[in-house]
Design a protein around this motif. Structure first.
Motif, PDB file in Angstrom:
ATOM      1  N   LYS A 115       0.828  -1.202   0.000  1.00  0.00           N
ATOM      2  CA  LYS A 115       0.000   0.000   0.000  1.00  0.00           C
ATOM      3  C   LYS A 115       0.869   1.261   0.000  1.00  0.00           C
ATOM      4  O   LYS A 115       0.608   2.216  -0.725  1.00  0.00           O
ATOM      5  N   ILE A 116       1.913   1.249   0.823  1.00  0.00           N
ATOM      6  CA  ILE A 116       2.825   2.399   0.886  1.00  0.00           C
ATOM      7  C   ILE A 116       3.534   2.582  -0.448  1.00  0.00           C
ATOM      8  O   ILE A 116       3.646   3.711  -0.949  1.00  0.00           O
ATOM      9  N   GLU A 117       4.002   1.486  -1.036  1.00  0.00           N
ATOM     10  CA  GLU A 117       4.675   1.576  -2.333  1.00  0.00           C
ATOM     11  C   GLU A 117       3.713   2.108  -3.395  1.00  0.00           C
ATOM     12  O   GLU A 117       4.082   2.948  -4.218  1.00  0.00           O
ATOM     13  N   LEU A 121       3.929   5.828  -5.506  1.00  0.00           N
ATOM     14  CA  LEU A 121       4.036   5.911  -6.962  1.00  0.00           C
ATOM     15  C   LEU A 121       2.922   6.749  -7.597  1.00  0.00           C
ATOM     16  O   LEU A 121       2.988   7.080  -8.791  1.00  0.00           O
ATOM     17  N   GLN A 122       1.917   7.066  -6.827  1.00  0.00           N
ATOM     18  CA  GLN A 122       0.797   7.844  -7.352  1.00  0.00           C
ATOM     19  C   GLN A 122       1.235   9.290  -7.595  1.00  0.00           C
ATOM     20  O   GLN A 122       1.708   9.965  -6.703  1.00  0.00           O
ATOM     21  N   ILE A 134       9.732   8.274   2.366  1.00  0.00           N
ATOM     22  CA  ILE A 134       9.030   7.031   2.060  1.00  0.00           C
ATOM     23  C   ILE A 134       9.996   5.854   2.152  1.00  0.00           C
ATOM     24  O   ILE A 134       9.678   4.810   2.730  1.00  0.00           O
ATOM     25  N   ALA A 135      11.191   6.023   1.599  1.00  0.00           N
ATOM     26  CA  ALA A 135      12.203   4.967   1.675  1.00  0.00           C
ATOM     27  C   ALA A 135      12.551   4.659   3.128  1.00  0.00           C
ATOM     28  O   ALA A 135      12.705   3.494   3.512  1.00  0.00           O
ATOM     29  N   GLU A 136      12.659   5.691   3.946  1.00  0.00           N
ATOM     30  CA  GLU A 136      12.951   5.496   5.373  1.00  0.00           C
ATOM     31  C   GLU A 136      11.800   4.745   6.048  1.00  0.00           C
ATOM     32  O   GLU A 136      12.031   3.852   6.863  1.00  0.00           O
ATOM     33  N   GLY A 137      10.568   5.073   5.682  1.00  0.00           N
ATOM     34  CA  GLY A 137       9.404   4.370   6.228  1.00  0.00           C
ATOM     35  C   GLY A 137       9.428   2.893   5.852  1.00  0.00           C
ATOM     36  O   GLY A 137       9.156   2.025   6.677  1.00  0.00           O
TER      37      GLY A 137
END
Length: 154
Positions: A115-117, A121-122, A134-137
């Motif tokens: 879901k995060i990925e 990308l949206q 986001i990468a850190e998350g």
């Protein structure tokens, strides 16, 4: 409350009329060991096992301080075996439940990672986080997943 030393003393008095020599002979140890155990020296594990086997006392009784002196009971080997079987079945059931929970939580983690990925990308979604955030998350989620897997395997 009584310690193992008090229980050993109680056994010596009740079973061997306080005779350290007879007690030592029955336990295949030295009279000095019996004397020391009765006076407060912590007995060696092999001696505790001998007490357990010889008098058919539970380890729980011998090692627990919550059982009063003179209250030891001789275990019925059949009852002990049934208790062990029940304990083994309970542990097996708990282990299966933990495995199922681990699978479920792993699936949840994968779902939320996806879901995060997807959200990252949206393009139409207003950017409130940087790609670095986001990468850190995602990295944190991976760490949580690895810690959970390590903990549940133990």
């Amino acid at each position: 409350m009584s310690t193992i030393n008090e229980k050993i003393n109680d056994i010596a008095v009740k079973e061997f009329k306080g005779n350290n020599s007879s007690f030592a002979k029955a336990m295949n140890t030295s009279e000095a060991n019996i004397r020391n155990y009765r006076k407060g020296t912590m007995p060696k594990l092999d001696f505790i096992v001998k007490l357990h086997d010889f008098f058919e006392m539970s380890f729980e009784y011998l090692l627990s301080e919550n059982v009063e002196i003179g209250m030891y009971e001789i275990e019925d080997p059949k009852t002990f075996s049934q208790d062990q079987d029940l304990l083994n079945k309970t542990l097996k059931a708990e282990n299966n439940l933990l495995k199922e929970r681990l699978e479920f939580l792993s699936e949840q983690i994968e779902f939320y990672k996806g879901k995060i990925e997807f959200l990252s990308l949206q393009t139409s979604v207003k950017k409130t986080q940087t790609s670095k955030e986001i990468a850190e998350g995602l990295r944190i989620i991976d760490e949580i997943e690895n810690l959970f897997i390590k903990k549940s395997v133990k």
